[in-house]
Design a protein around this motif. Structure first.
Motif, short mmCIF file in Angstrom:
data_model
loop_
_atom_site.label_atom_id
_atom_site.label_comp_id
_atom_site.label_asym_id
_atom_site.label_seq_id
_atom_site.Cartn_x
_atom_site.Cartn_y
_atom_site.Cartn_z
N LEU A 132 0.78 -1.36 -0.03
CA LEU A 132 0.10 -0.15 0.09
C LEU A 132 0.68 1.26 0.01
CD1 LEU A 132 -2.78 1.12 0.16
CD2 LEU A 132 -2.50 0.97 2.63
N VAL A 133 2.15 1.12 0.87
CA VAL A 133 2.55 2.50 0.99
C VAL A 133 3.68 2.59 -0.57
CG1 VAL A 133 4.91 3.21 1.78
CG2 VAL A 133 3.39 2.25 3.22
N CYS A 134 3.90 1.65 -1.07
CA CYS A 134 4.41 1.51 -2.34
C CYS A 134 3.52 2.23 -3.42
CB CYS A 134 5.10 0.20 -2.98
SG CYS A 134 5.57 0.22 -4.58
N TYR A 135 2.42 1.69 -3.55
CA TYR A 135 1.36 2.32 -4.46
C TYR A 135 1.03 3.62 -4.13
CZ TYR A 135 -3.23 2.59 -6.75
OH TYR A 135 -4.36 3.17 -7.86
N LEU A 161 3.32 -0.15 -21.78
CA LEU A 161 2.32 -0.79 -20.67
C LEU A 161 2.97 -1.62 -19.82
CD1 LEU A 161 -0.43 -1.03 -19.32
CD2 LEU A 161 -0.94 -2.47 -21.21
N GLN A 162 3.85 -2.72 -20.59
CA GLN A 162 4.57 -3.63 -19.93
C GLN A 162 5.47 -3.02 -19.02
OE1 GLN A 162 6.43 -6.48 -22.64
NE2 GLN A 162 7.25 -7.80 -21.16
N SER A 163 6.41 -2.12 -19.35
CA SER A 163 7.20 -1.41 -18.40
C SER A 163 6.57 -0.98 -17.32
CB SER A 163 8.26 -0.37 -19.34
OG SER A 163 9.03 0.14 -18.40
N TYR A 164 5.52 -0.33 -17.37
CA TYR A 164 5.03 0.29 -16.46
C TYR A 164 4.48 -0.59 -15.16
CZ TYR A 164 1.24 3.06 -13.77
OH TYR A 164 0.41 3.66 -12.98
N ALA A 165 3.72 -1.79 -15.80
CA ALA A 165 3.26 -2.71 -15.01
C ALA A 165 4.18 -3.59 -14.30
CB ALA A 165 2.14 -3.70 -15.85
N ASP A 166 5.13 -3.89 -14.93
CA ASP A 166 6.40 -4.73 -14.23
C ASP A 166 7.01 -3.89 -13.33
OD1 ASP A 166 5.80 -6.69 -16.16
OD2 ASP A 166 7.48 -6.36 -17.41
N THR A 167 7.22 -2.68 -13.48
CA THR A 167 7.88 -1.76 -12.36
C THR A 167 7.27 -1.74 -10.96
OG1 THR A 167 8.99 -0.37 -14.16
CG2 THR A 167 8.67 0.49 -12.01
N LEU A 168 5.54 -1.59 -11.48
CA LEU A 168 4.61 -1.63 -10.26
C LEU A 168 4.83 -2.74 -9.59
CD1 LEU A 168 2.30 -0.38 -8.86
CD2 LEU A 168 0.79 -1.28 -10.40
N VAL A 174 9.52 -5.46 -3.69
CA VAL A 174 10.46 -4.87 -2.76
C VAL A 174 9.91 -4.17 -1.47
CG1 VAL A 174 12.33 -3.34 -2.87
CG2 VAL A 174 12.00 -4.89 -5.05
N MET A 175 9.10 -3.36 -1.65
CA MET A 175 8.58 -2.60 -0.63
C MET A 175 7.76 -3.51 0.42
SD MET A 175 9.68 0.37 -0.32
CE MET A 175 8.82 0.79 1.00
N GLY A 176 7.06 -4.68 -0.25
CA GLY A 176 6.34 -5.55 0.77
C GLY A 176 7.55 -6.34 1.53
N ALA A 177 8.62 -6.72 0.77
CA ALA A 177 9.54 -7.29 1.58
C ALA A 177 10.46 -6.47 2.64
CB ALA A 177 10.76 -7.92 0.48
N ILE A 207 20.32 4.59 9.66
CA ILE A 207 19.81 5.62 8.92
C ILE A 207 20.49 5.66 7.59
CG2 ILE A 207 19.66 7.88 9.08
CD1 ILE A 207 19.03 7.55 11.95
N VAL A 208 21.82 5.76 7.54
CA VAL A 208 22.56 5.75 6.25
C VAL A 208 22.08 4.59 5.07
CG1 VAL A 208 24.87 5.63 5.29
CG2 VAL A 208 24.38 6.85 7.50
N ALA A 209 22.14 3.39 5.70
CA ALA A 209 21.57 2.34 4.83
C ALA A 209 20.06 2.51 4.41
CB ALA A 209 21.58 1.08 5.58
N ILE A 210 19.46 3.21 5.22
CA ILE A 210 17.75 3.41 4.91
C ILE A 210 17.88 4.45 3.70
CG2 ILE A 210 15.79 4.70 5.57
CD1 ILE A 210 16.34 2.99 8.21
N LEU A 211 18.72 5.46 3.94
CA LEU A 211 18.88 6.71 2.90
C LEU A 211 19.29 6.22 1.66
CD1 LEU A 211 20.18 9.31 5.05
CD2 LEU A 211 17.78 9.34 4.12
N VAL A 212 20.41 5.10 1.66
CA VAL A 212 20.62 4.66 0.27
C VAL A 212 19.62 3.78 -0.29
CG1 VAL A 212 22.44 2.96 -0.67
CG2 VAL A 212 23.03 4.49 1.31
N VAL A 213 18.91 2.87 0.51
CA VAL A 213 17.75 1.94 0.04
C VAL A 213 16.63 3.04 -0.82
CG1 VAL A 213 15.99 0.40 0.53
CG2 VAL A 213 18.30 0.18 1.29
N ALA A 214 16.32 4.06 0.01
CA ALA A 214 15.38 5.09 -0.34
C ALA A 214 15.74 5.82 -1.50
CB ALA A 214 15.01 6.26 0.59
N ALA A 215 17.14 6.24 -1.63
CA ALA A 215 17.66 6.82 -2.93
C ALA A 215 17.60 5.69 -3.99
CB ALA A 215 19.12 7.21 -2.80
N ILE A 216 17.68 4.43 -4.01
CA ILE A 216 17.83 3.46 -4.94
C ILE A 216 16.32 3.33 -5.52
CG2 ILE A 216 18.13 0.87 -5.59
CD1 ILE A 216 20.45 0.91 -3.55
N ILE A 217 15.25 3.11 -4.38
CA ILE A 217 14.10 2.79 -4.73
C ILE A 217 13.48 4.08 -5.51
CG2 ILE A 217 11.66 2.52 -3.79
CD1 ILE A 217 12.98 1.04 -1.61
#
Length: 253
Positions: A132-135, A161-168, A174-177, A207-217
């Motif tokens: 839900l947070v991802c969406y 459309l395929q690129s959009y749906a696959d990214t979603l 990833v966010m569920g995990a 916190i540094v790792a979280i910022l890195v993960v957030a920057a990647i996402i």
């Protein structure tokens, strides 16, 4: 004795087979319903592709709209099937988890059944919360940035459309995990692998790792967006410390 053990093994195997078949039947049935509700399904899927989405209206972003195209003969149909199947998995997951729990629970002690039930329910709820947070937040911000990004005005974006749906789907997984962090930490805390003191000591590193993960996402140059995405994950880490502390008190060994 050996014959009885062999019979017991095959009986359990037969029960597991029926558990799998029933679970697949429910997933396929729910997925088929989602497939038939095509307009509703893709109204939900495509909602973040324009500035009328609730998140963009809340953030007061500039108007934009992505124009998705189809480049393959079967692409739209296959995307429709994949999204319907994913919706079927999400909606039918409670029943699948119930079937699996009912299969393994007879072999568990009473306290083990309670622990397994807690892990199953909390794991599913946290995964759905992450989706839900991802969406609602992460995927719309990513789509807005990447979908409107141009290296030059002479280069137009033509998104499929395929690129959009696959990214979603991939970002939702990833966010569920990621949102399983409190559940995993609770289990590791019960096992004595981690402690609140250890997690508090390495908070800055986290916190540094979280910022890195957030920057990647969310590969955006907007600091506000980066912090907006980092905040839920950082909150999860703090909740995990609290959960581990509780688990240590209830199980000091």
């Amino acid at each position: 004795m050996k014959n009885n053990e062999a019979a017991t093994f095959w009986q359990h195997l037969d029960i597991l087979r029926w558990v799998i078949l029933r679970s697949l039947a429910v997933v396929v049935t729910v997925g088929t319903v989602a497939f038939c509700l095509k307009d509703w399904l893709f109204a939900l899927v495509l909602a973040p592709s324009n500035s009328q989405f609730v998140t963009f209206r809340w953030l007061h972003t500039e108007p934009f709209a992505l124009h998705l195209i189809n480049t393959g003969l079967t692409e739209q149909f296959m995307t429709h099937m994949r999204m319907a199947l994913y919706a079927g998995l999400l909606c039918a997951a409670p029943y699948v988890l119930f079937e699996l729990f009912r299969f393994i629970s007879p072999g568990l002690y009473r306290h083990e059944r309670r622990a397994a039930l807690w892990i199953t329910l909390s794991g599913y709820l946290m995964f759905m919360l992450g989706t839900l947070v991802c969406y609602m937040l992460i995927f719309p911000l990513t789509v807005r940035f990447l979908g409107t990004y141009q290296v030059s005005p002479d280069v137009d974006n033509m998104l499929t459309l395929q690129s959009y749906a696959d990214t979603l789907v991939s970002m939702s997984l990833v966010m569920g995990a990621v949102f399983e962090l409190p559940v995993v930490c609770a289990i590791l805390g019960r096992l004595g692998v981690i402690s609140p003191t250890l997690m508090t000591h390495y908070r800055r590193h986290a916190i540094v790792a979280i910022l890195v993960v957030a920057a990647i996402i969310t590969p955006t140059t907007d600091v506000f967006t980066l912090l907006l995405v980092s905040l839920p994950i950082a909150l999860l880490y703090e909740i995990s410390i609290f959960i581990v502390k509780i688990s240590k008190k209830s199980n000091p060994l």
